[in-house]
Design a protein around this motif. Structure first.
Motif, short mmCIF file in Angstrom:
data_model
loop_
_atom_site.label_atom_id
_atom_site.label_comp_id
_atom_site.label_asym_id
_atom_site.label_seq_id
_atom_site.Cartn_x
_atom_site.Cartn_y
_atom_site.Cartn_z
N SER A 75 1.14 -1.33 0.05
CA SER A 75 0.15 0.17 0.21
C SER A 75 1.11 1.46 -0.25
O SER A 75 2.29 1.48 0.18
N LEU A 76 0.45 2.27 -0.31
CA LEU A 76 0.67 3.61 -0.40
C LEU A 76 -0.16 4.14 0.63
O LEU A 76 -0.98 4.32 0.53
N ILE A 77 0.56 4.98 1.75
CA ILE A 77 -0.13 5.69 3.35
C ILE A 77 -0.26 7.32 2.90
O ILE A 77 1.20 7.27 2.46
N ARG A 78 -0.30 7.94 4.16
CA ARG A 78 -0.21 8.91 4.15
C ARG A 78 0.01 9.74 3.23
O ARG A 78 0.93 10.54 3.04
N ILE A 114 4.86 10.32 0.69
CA ILE A 114 3.97 9.83 1.18
C ILE A 114 4.59 8.67 1.83
O ILE A 114 5.79 8.59 1.49
N GLU A 115 4.45 7.50 2.03
CA GLU A 115 4.92 6.52 2.02
C GLU A 115 4.89 5.02 2.47
O GLU A 115 3.19 4.65 1.68
N ILE A 116 5.74 4.31 1.68
CA ILE A 116 5.71 2.50 1.61
C ILE A 116 4.64 1.57 2.47
O ILE A 116 5.45 1.75 3.70
N ALA A 117 3.95 1.09 2.88
CA ALA A 117 3.50 0.33 4.30
C ALA A 117 2.17 -1.05 3.77
O ALA A 117 2.22 -0.96 2.49
N TYR A 118 1.86 -1.92 4.80
CA TYR A 118 0.73 -3.24 4.78
C TYR A 118 2.15 -4.05 3.15
O TYR A 118 1.52 -4.25 3.04
N HIS A 172 5.33 4.95 -9.05
CA HIS A 172 3.58 5.84 -9.36
C HIS A 172 4.11 7.08 -8.15
O HIS A 172 3.33 8.01 -8.57
N ALA A 173 4.70 6.51 -7.15
CA ALA A 173 5.25 8.21 -6.10
C ALA A 173 5.29 9.02 -6.60
O ALA A 173 5.02 10.76 -6.81
N PHE A 174 6.51 8.63 -7.40
CA PHE A 174 7.10 10.22 -8.57
C PHE A 174 7.09 9.89 -9.15
O PHE A 174 6.34 11.49 -9.49
N GLU A 175 6.63 9.72 -10.66
CA GLU A 175 6.08 9.68 -11.36
C GLU A 175 4.45 10.10 -12.46
O GLU A 175 4.21 10.79 -13.02
N HIS A 176 4.03 9.90 -11.38
CA HIS A 176 2.53 10.12 -11.69
C HIS A 176 2.12 10.61 -10.59
O HIS A 176 -0.12 11.35 -10.79
N LEU A 177 2.01 10.85 -8.90
CA LEU A 177 1.59 11.56 -7.05
C LEU A 177 2.59 12.96 -7.42
O LEU A 177 2.06 13.11 -6.90
N GLY A 178 3.56 12.76 -8.00
CA GLY A 178 4.10 13.89 -7.94
C GLY A 178 5.22 14.51 -6.98
O GLY A 178 5.42 15.16 -6.44
#
Length: 215
Positions: free
Chosen positions: A90-93, A101-105, A128-134
């Motif tokens: 998951s991505l959280i927070r 953002i944080e990787i978890a679960y 995904h965190a860097f290239e899609h969510l910025g």
């Protein structure tokens, strides 16, 4: 890079060895329960705050609660070719203001642990965190006793920032939490290194790596 992170939305992330699909408890509770419960599987839950669960309905209720959380993006990991559910992550927070953002679960089945698919699953999530969510910052937190988790983060390029001492009580255990991070400025070099490592040409006919991913 835009000044604000994009709205956090889950959609399928596809790689060469695995794909990450948004977790749907109605569809995935059964396969996830089967791969993570039963003889020899209790150790999968040692460092997680929840589980194992008494039965499938209890696990389904847990997943229903997880997916209802705001800015919580849970994925199942599906093996390419077989379509087998082999884990979840998951991505959280997610914070649009600070673009973090944080990787978890993270829960990998035994067949995924130590494989190219496991590395690729985490790579797809970070990309995904860097290239899609910025995002500017991707964080990884781990029980300091969970050295496998910390090594996995370091392989991807995360850097250790410190330890939150006596941070939590998890399953009657006093947990010190290691904090690691990877920044957007560091991502292009790490992406190139991981892409190179994941390439089929980096493995011999016995599936042994030719070049290591260690920093």
């Amino acid at each position: 890079m835009t000044g604000r992170a994009r709205r956090a939305e889950s959609f399928a992330l596809r790689g060469r060895y695995v794909a990450l699909s948004p977790l749907d408890p109605a569809v995935h509770a059964g396969p996830l329960y089967a791969m993570s419960h039963g003889p020899g599987r209790a150790s999968l839950w040692r460092f997680l705050r929840d589980g194992p669960f008494a039965d499938l309905p209890a696990y389904r209720a847990h997943l229903d609660e997880l997916v209802s959380r705001d800015l919580f993006m849970p994925f199942v990991i599906v093996a390419s070719g077989s379509g087998e559910v082999v884990g979840k992550v998951s991505l959280i927070r997610f914070c649009a203001e600070h673009r973090s953002i944080e990787i978890a679960y993270v829960l990998f089945s035994p067949v995924l642990q130590g494989t190219r698919g496991g590395t690729e699953a985490l790579y797809l999530l970070v990309r995904h965190a860097f290239e899609h969510l910025g995002c500017r910052r991707c964080e990884w937190r781990s029980d300091t006793e969970n050295q496998a988790s910390i090594r996995a983060a370091l392989r991807l390029g995360f850097r250790e920032e410190g330890v939150l001492r006596r941070h939590m009580i998890v399953k009657a255990h006093s947990r010190d939490t290691a904090v690691l991070s990877l920044l957007d400025l560091e991502w292009p070099a790490r992406k190139t290194a991981i892409d190179r490592w994941l390439a089929p040409t980096n493995f011999d006919t016995a599936e042994r790596q030719i070049s290591s991913l260690q920093r």
